[in-house]
Motif scaffolding. Structure first.
Motif, PDB file in Angstrom:
ATOM      1  N   GLY A   1      19.467  13.839   2.271  1.00 13.94           N
ATOM      2  CA  GLY A   1      19.371  14.499   3.569  1.00 13.94           C
ATOM      3  C   GLY A   1      17.960  14.710   4.082  1.00 13.94           C
ATOM      4  N   TYR A   2      16.964  14.260   3.348  1.00 13.06           N
ATOM      5  CA  TYR A   2      15.577  14.411   3.782  1.00 13.06           C
ATOM      6  C   TYR A   2      15.022  13.162   4.480  1.00 13.06           C
ATOM      7  CZ  TYR A   2      15.086  18.828   1.269  1.00 13.06           C
ATOM      8  OH  TYR A   2      15.224  20.123   0.855  1.00 13.06           O
ATOM      9  N   GLY A   3      15.840  12.141   4.649  1.00 13.36           N
ATOM     10  CA  GLY A   3      15.375  10.928   5.318  1.00 13.36           C
ATOM     11  C   GLY A   3      14.660   9.951   4.405  1.00 13.36           C
ATOM     12  N   ILE A   4      14.672  10.199   3.109  1.00 11.14           N
ATOM     13  CA  ILE A   4      13.979   9.317   2.164  1.00 11.14           C
ATOM     14  C   ILE A   4      14.630   7.940   2.156  1.00 11.14           C
ATOM     15  CG2 ILE A   4      13.481   8.933  -0.289  1.00 11.14           C
ATOM     16  CD1 ILE A   4      13.084  12.010  -0.512  1.00 11.14           C
ATOM     17  N   GLY A   5      15.958   7.902   2.114  1.00 13.65           N
ATOM     18  CA  GLY A   5      16.669   6.615   2.109  1.00 13.65           C
ATOM     19  C   GLY A   5      16.375   5.807   3.357  1.00 13.65           C
TER      20      GLY A   5
ATOM     21  N   ILE B   1       9.408  18.033   4.096  1.00 13.77           N
ATOM     22  CA  ILE B   1       8.819  17.663   2.806  1.00 13.77           C
ATOM     23  C   ILE B   1       7.782  16.573   3.036  1.00 13.77           C
ATOM     24  CG2 ILE B   1      10.831  18.275   1.390  1.00 13.77           C
ATOM     25  CD1 ILE B   1      11.295  15.223   1.030  1.00 13.77           C
ATOM     26  N   ASN B   2       6.785  16.579   2.188  1.00 19.55           N
ATOM     27  CA  ASN B   2       5.772  15.528   2.156  1.00 19.55           C
ATOM     28  C   ASN B   2       6.034  14.708   0.914  1.00 19.55           C
ATOM     29  OD1 ASN B   2       4.234  16.432   4.443  1.00 19.55           O
ATOM     30  ND2 ASN B   2       3.493  18.110   3.162  1.00 19.55           N
TER      31      ASN B   2
ATOM     32  N   ILE C   1       4.510  -9.341  -9.212  1.00 17.76           N
ATOM     33  CA  ILE C   1       3.937 -10.682  -9.057  1.00 17.76           C
ATOM     34  C   ILE C   1       4.841 -11.642  -8.291  1.00 17.76           C
ATOM     35  CG2 ILE C   1       2.500 -10.476 -11.127  1.00 17.76           C
ATOM     36  CD1 ILE C   1       4.566 -12.281 -12.577  1.00 17.76           C
ATOM     37  N   ASP C   2       6.073 -11.250  -8.035  1.00 20.41           N
ATOM     38  CA  ASP C   2       7.014 -12.131  -7.340  1.00 20.41           C
ATOM     39  C   ASP C   2       7.064 -11.770  -5.867  1.00 20.41           C
ATOM     40  OD1 ASP C   2       9.344 -13.443  -6.302  1.00 20.41           O
ATOM     41  OD2 ASP C   2      10.108 -13.620  -8.341  1.00 20.41           O
ATOM     42  N   GLU C   3       6.702 -12.701  -5.011  1.00 26.18           N
ATOM     43  CA  GLU C   3       6.665 -12.419  -3.568  1.00 26.18           C
ATOM     44  C   GLU C   3       8.040 -12.191  -2.956  1.00 26.18           C
ATOM     45  OE1 GLU C   3       6.475 -16.943  -1.770  1.00 26.18           O
ATOM     46  OE2 GLU C   3       4.609 -15.921  -2.290  1.00 26.18           O
ATOM     47  N   LYS C   4       9.108 -12.508  -3.685  1.00 28.39           N
ATOM     48  CA  LYS C   4      10.469 -12.302  -3.183  1.00 28.39           C
ATOM     49  C   LYS C   4      11.137 -11.072  -3.803  1.00 28.39           C
ATOM     50  CE  LYS C   4      10.849 -16.162  -0.715  1.00 28.39           C
ATOM     51  NZ  LYS C   4      11.339 -16.342   0.603  1.00 28.39           N
ATOM     52  N   HIS C   5      10.347 -10.230  -4.461  1.00 25.41           N
ATOM     53  CA  HIS C   5      10.860  -8.987  -5.040  1.00 25.41           C
ATOM     54  C   HIS C   5      10.061  -7.816  -4.491  1.00 25.41           C
ATOM     55  CE1 HIS C   5      12.781 -10.686  -8.970  1.00 25.41           C
ATOM     56  NE2 HIS C   5      12.837 -11.564  -7.999  1.00 25.41           N
ATOM     57  N   MET C   6      10.734  -6.689  -4.295  1.00 31.79           N
ATOM     58  CA  MET C   6      10.059  -5.469  -3.880  1.00 31.79           C
ATOM     59  C   MET C   6      10.690  -4.292  -4.606  1.00 31.79           C
ATOM     60  SD  MET C   6       7.800  -3.781  -2.248  1.00 31.79           S
ATOM     61  CE  MET C   6       7.078  -5.046  -1.220  1.00 31.79           C
ATOM     62  N   PHE C   7       9.849  -3.452  -5.179  1.00 25.64           N
ATOM     63  CA  PHE C   7      10.274  -2.259  -5.910  1.00 25.64           C
ATOM     64  C   PHE C   7       9.452  -1.105  -5.330  1.00 25.64           C
ATOM     65  CE2 PHE C   7      11.213  -0.927 -10.629  1.00 25.64           C
ATOM     66  CZ  PHE C   7      11.720   0.280 -10.208  1.00 25.64           C
ATOM     67  N   LEU C   8      10.125  -0.094  -4.809  1.00 23.72           N
ATOM     68  CA  LEU C   8       9.464   1.072  -4.233  1.00 23.72           C
ATOM     69  C   LEU C   8      10.020   2.347  -4.849  1.00 23.72           C
ATOM     70  CD1 LEU C   8       9.625   0.079  -0.450  1.00 23.72           C
ATOM     71  CD2 LEU C   8       7.622  -0.054  -1.947  1.00 23.72           C
ATOM     72  N   VAL C   9       9.158   3.348  -4.976  1.00 21.17           N
ATOM     73  CA  VAL C   9       9.590   4.654  -5.451  1.00 21.17           C
ATOM     74  C   VAL C   9       9.225   5.709  -4.415  1.00 21.17           C
ATOM     75  CG1 VAL C   9       9.423   4.060  -7.889  1.00 21.17           C
ATOM     76  CG2 VAL C   9       7.462   5.127  -6.761  1.00 21.17           C
ATOM     77  N   ALA C  10       9.986   6.789  -4.421  1.00 23.97           N
ATOM     78  CA  ALA C  10       9.699   7.965  -3.609  1.00 23.97           C
ATOM     79  C   ALA C  10       9.214   9.055  -4.554  1.00 23.97           C
ATOM     80  CB  ALA C  10      10.952   8.424  -2.869  1.00 23.97           C
ATOM     81  N   GLU C  11       8.042   9.583  -4.271  1.00 25.87           N
ATOM     82  CA  GLU C  11       7.440  10.594  -5.130  1.00 25.87           C
ATOM     83  C   GLU C  11       7.207  11.881  -4.335  1.00 25.87           C
ATOM     84  OE1 GLU C  11       3.021  11.192  -6.756  1.00 25.87           O
ATOM     85  OE2 GLU C  11       3.952   9.333  -7.467  1.00 25.87           O
ATOM     86  N   VAL C  12       7.739  12.986  -4.852  1.00 19.13           N
ATOM     87  CA  VAL C  12       7.556  14.298  -4.239  1.00 19.13           C
ATOM     88  C   VAL C  12       6.848  15.194  -5.256  1.00 19.13           C
ATOM     89  CG1 VAL C  12       8.707  16.325  -3.259  1.00 19.13           C
ATOM     90  CG2 VAL C  12       9.661  14.039  -2.855  1.00 19.13           C
ATOM     91  N   GLU C  13       5.716  15.719  -4.865  1.00 17.47           N
ATOM     92  CA  GLU C  13       4.944  16.622  -5.726  1.00 17.47           C
ATOM     93  C   GLU C  13       4.753  16.041  -7.132  1.00 17.47           C
ATOM     94  OE1 GLU C  13       6.787  20.486  -5.519  1.00 17.47           O
ATOM     95  OE2 GLU C  13       6.379  20.652  -3.365  1.00 17.47           O
ATOM     96  N   GLY C  14       4.386  14.773  -7.198  1.00 16.00           N
ATOM     97  CA  GLY C  14       4.087  14.131  -8.476  1.00 16.00           C
ATOM     98  C   GLY C  14       5.300  13.703  -9.279  1.00 16.00           C
ATOM     99  N   LYS C  15       6.503  13.865  -8.701  1.00 17.18           N
ATOM    100  CA  LYS C  15       7.736  13.526  -9.419  1.00 17.18           C
ATOM    101  C   LYS C  15       8.494  12.448  -8.647  1.00 17.18           C
ATOM    102  CE  LYS C  15      11.428  16.218  -9.187  1.00 17.18           C
ATOM    103  NZ  LYS C  15      12.369  17.318  -9.290  1.00 17.18           N
TER     104      LYS C  15
ATOM    105  N   GLU D   1       0.821  -1.203   0.000  1.00 17.67           N
ATOM    106  CA  GLU D   1       0.000   0.000   0.000  1.00 17.67           C
ATOM    107  C   GLU D   1       0.858   1.257   0.000  1.00 17.67           C
ATOM    108  OE1 GLU D   1      -3.291   0.720   2.659  1.00 17.67           O
ATOM    109  OE2 GLU D   1      -3.667  -1.452   2.727  1.00 17.67           O
ATOM    110  N   GLU D   2       0.351   2.263  -0.669  1.00 16.94           N
ATOM    111  CA  GLU D   2       0.995   3.575  -0.701  1.00 16.94           C
ATOM    112  C   GLU D   2       1.004   4.188   0.701  1.00 16.94           C
ATOM    113  OE1 GLU D   2      -0.936   7.551  -2.365  1.00 16.94           O
ATOM    114  OE2 GLU D   2      -0.283   6.220  -3.991  1.00 16.94           O
ATOM    115  N   LYS D   3       2.110   4.876   1.018  1.00 15.58           N
ATOM    116  CA  LYS D   3       2.230   5.559   2.312  1.00 15.58           C
ATOM    117  C   LYS D   3       2.571   7.013   2.067  1.00 15.58           C
ATOM    118  CE  LYS D   3       4.039   1.547   4.789  1.00 15.58           C
ATOM    119  NZ  LYS D   3       5.137   1.030   5.612  1.00 15.58           N
ATOM    120  N   ARG D   4       1.905   7.880   2.793  1.00 17.85           N
ATOM    121  CA  ARG D   4       2.221   9.310   2.752  1.00 17.85           C
ATOM    122  C   ARG D   4       3.130   9.603   3.933  1.00 17.85           C
ATOM    123  NH1 ARG D   4      -0.405  11.848  -1.072  1.00 17.85           N
ATOM    124  NH2 ARG D   4      -2.218  10.848  -1.979  1.00 17.85           N
ATOM    125  N   ILE D   5       4.238  10.282   3.650  1.00 18.06           N
ATOM    126  CA  ILE D   5       5.262  10.493   4.667  1.00 18.06           C
ATOM    127  C   ILE D   5       5.601  11.976   4.740  1.00 18.06           C
ATOM    128  CG2 ILE D   5       7.658   9.964   5.304  1.00 18.06           C
ATOM    129  CD1 ILE D   5       6.988   7.281   3.628  1.00 18.06           C
TER     130      ILE D   5
END
Length: 182
Positions: free
Chosen positions: A110-114, A13-14, A65-79, A4-8
């Motif tokens: 430096g924003y804590g995204i990592g 920054i949001n 579709i692979d339960e042993k793979h995870m791909f996540l992105v960080a999106e700021v203001e639609g980017k 699920e998507e998370k808002r942070i």
């Protein structure tokens, strides 16, 4: 695997942490080239080992579709400003392991995204039956090494003169791993 998507909100920054969709493929392809050109900390120089939008579409689908793979992105203001992947092995002898990598656009360091990305990858891995996560990091990237150690990664070895940078000097690569004891 899809989460699920998370808002942070952190450090003024949001942003949104989410799994990518096929509609992100073009942006991810361009972002990877950009990030590769911003730092010597990654394995590639800008434009090397190019992943096309089609390549990213395939990765996104396979990872979803692979339960042993995870791909996540960080999106700021639609980017999209960064991404992380954790890829499990399909080989029987290594099915308990996964390889991890992360990259964030320099303007968002430096924003804590990592930190948030690592925490979420590790929470997922701990529930996905992954007992060991491995990564490699250039020895001069002390901030990353310190961060990884904070999350239970240990140095497992050093590859001497493993890479050469634009300055003509050779650098060592630190191999790190985190083992879940459960």
């Amino acid at each position: 695997m899809v989460v699920e998507e998370k808002r942070i909100e952190c450090k003024n920054i949001n942003w949104i942490l989410r799994c990518p969709t096929k509609y992100d493929a073009m942006e991810l392809s361009k972002l990877r080239v950009k990030i590769d050109g911003e730092t010597e900390n990654l394995d590639r120089e800008s434009g090397e080992g190019l992943l096309t939008p089609e390549d990213f579409e395939e990765l996104i689908y396979e990872d979803s579709i692979d339960e042993k793979h995870m791909f996540l992105v960080a999106e700021v203001e639609g980017k999209i400003v960064g991404f992380t992947r954790c890829e499990g092995s399909k080989l029987s002898r290594f099915r308990h392991k996964a390889e991890f990598g992360i990259c964030i656009s320099k303007e968002y360091w430096g924003y804590g995204i990592g930190k948030v990305m690592i925490e979420n990858i590790l929470m997922w891995a701990d529930t996905a039956g992954i007992k060991k996560i491995s990564l490699s990091v250039v020895q001069t990237n002390k901030k990353a090494i310190h961060l990884y150690k904070k999350y239970g990664f240990v140095e497992e070895g050093v590859l001497i003169n493993d890479r050469i940078h634009k300055d003509g000097n050779y650098y060592n690569t630190v191999m790190m791993g985190r083992i879940l004891d459960k």
